[in-house]
Enzyme design. Structure first.
Site, PDB file in Angstrom:
ATOM      1  N   TYR A 168       2.319  86.416  20.917  1.00 61.98           N
ATOM      2  CA  TYR A 168       3.517  86.563  21.754  1.00 61.98           C
ATOM      3  C   TYR A 168       4.033  87.997  21.812  1.00 61.98           C
ATOM      4  CZ  TYR A 168       3.615  81.500  21.056  1.00 61.98           C
ATOM      5  OH  TYR A 168       3.286  80.169  21.002  1.00 61.98           O
ATOM      6  N   HIS A 189       8.924  87.149  26.959  1.00 62.77           N
ATOM      7  CA  HIS A 189       9.919  86.516  26.089  1.00 62.77           C
ATOM      8  C   HIS A 189      10.229  87.361  24.852  1.00 62.77           C
ATOM      9  CE1 HIS A 189      12.202  82.963  26.530  1.00 62.77           C
ATOM     10  NE2 HIS A 189      11.567  82.154  25.716  1.00 62.77           N
ATOM     11  N   PHE A 209      11.460  81.261  15.873  1.00 66.44           N
ATOM     12  CA  PHE A 209      11.069  80.979  17.255  1.00 66.44           C
ATOM     13  C   PHE A 209      12.335  80.980  18.100  1.00 66.44           C
ATOM     14  CE2 PHE A 209       7.167  79.769  15.215  1.00 66.44           C
ATOM     15  CZ  PHE A 209       6.212  80.257  16.095  1.00 66.44           C
ATOM     16  N   ASN A 219      13.970  79.349  20.443  1.00 69.44           N
ATOM     17  CA  ASN A 219      14.963  78.302  20.705  1.00 69.44           C
ATOM     18  C   ASN A 219      15.858  77.978  19.518  1.00 69.44           C
ATOM     19  OD1 ASN A 219      13.655  78.324  23.121  1.00 69.44           O
ATOM     20  ND2 ASN A 219      12.919  76.229  23.024  1.00 69.44           N
ATOM     21  N   ASN A 255      17.335  79.426  26.349  1.00 70.68           N
ATOM     22  CA  ASN A 255      17.473  78.575  25.164  1.00 70.68           C
ATOM     23  C   ASN A 255      17.763  79.346  23.883  1.00 70.68           C
ATOM     24  OD1 ASN A 255      17.174  76.127  26.521  1.00 70.68           O
ATOM     25  ND2 ASN A 255      14.944  76.244  26.421  1.00 70.68           N
TER      26      ASN A 255
END
EC number: 3.1.1.29
Length: 196
Positions: free
Chosen positions: A14, A19, A64, A66, A112
């Site tokens: 990632y 993101h 993470f 969220n 989120n």
């Protein structure tokens, strides 16, 4: 002390996804000011240091995206940091690629990670730096888009955008939110209107 928190997802896969723009901005500030963001604390990687004469904690929650609030709320409580000194930096699919928008408060607007932060702090009066990632053309799945690697052809623009965002965060700590909004609520210079 300021807590400058970039939101993202842990893991190499990632690292260069849209993101993870929040992480990239924290990394840029760490590099500019010689702050090592390697200490584990409250489910985050943190680093303590000084930016333009102001004590700061840089943080990258490792929960993470969220669940970001699950890390930041205990971190702030443990280090007795005022909520007015929290700045949250994250990607925003509702804004075009390269656009930056600082807001002193407001809803999560469907993000989120920010939603988790607001839920944990029980207030929406949190300064945030929103970084536009929308490519300017229709996308099939927002969830897939934000986690896919940024195109190699966009790396130069990414570097400029991250630098612009880091300057915006510095301005918040040095001159306050209002002045930072006046200077930085726009597109980063040198970025195209369309995705490369």
């Amino acid at each position: 002390m300021f807590l400058l928190a970039g939101l993202g997802n842990p893991g190499e896969q990632y690292a260069l996804s849209p993101h993870n723009l929040g992480f990239l901005v924290v990394d840029r500030l760490a590099e500019q000011f010689g702050i090592r963001v390697t200490r584990k604390d409250s489910k985050a990687l943190i680093g303590l240091g000084e930016i333009d004469g102001h004590q700061v904690m840089l943080a990258k929650p490792q929960t993470f995206m969220n669940l970001s609030g699950e890390s930041l709320a205990p971190l702030m409580e443990k280090h007795q940091i005022e909520i007015s000194n929290l700045v949250v930096i994250y990607d925003e699919l509702d804004l075009p690629w390269g656009a930056l928008k600082i807001k002193p408060k407001g809803s999560a607007a469907g993000h989120n990670g920010m939603k988790s932060v607001i839920q944990w702090f029980k207030t929406s009066e949190i300064v945030r730096v929103r970084l536009g990632i929308h490519p300017g053309h229709p996308i099939r799945s927002g969830a897939e888009f934000v986690l896919a690697p940024i195109k190699r052809s966009q790396m130069k623009e990414l570097d400029e955008f991250v630098g612009f965002a880091a300057d915006a965060v510095r301005t918040i700590t040095a001159e306050g939110v209002e002045k930072a909004m006046t200077k930085f609520n726009r597109r980063a210079p040198g970025l195209n209107n369309e995705e490369a």
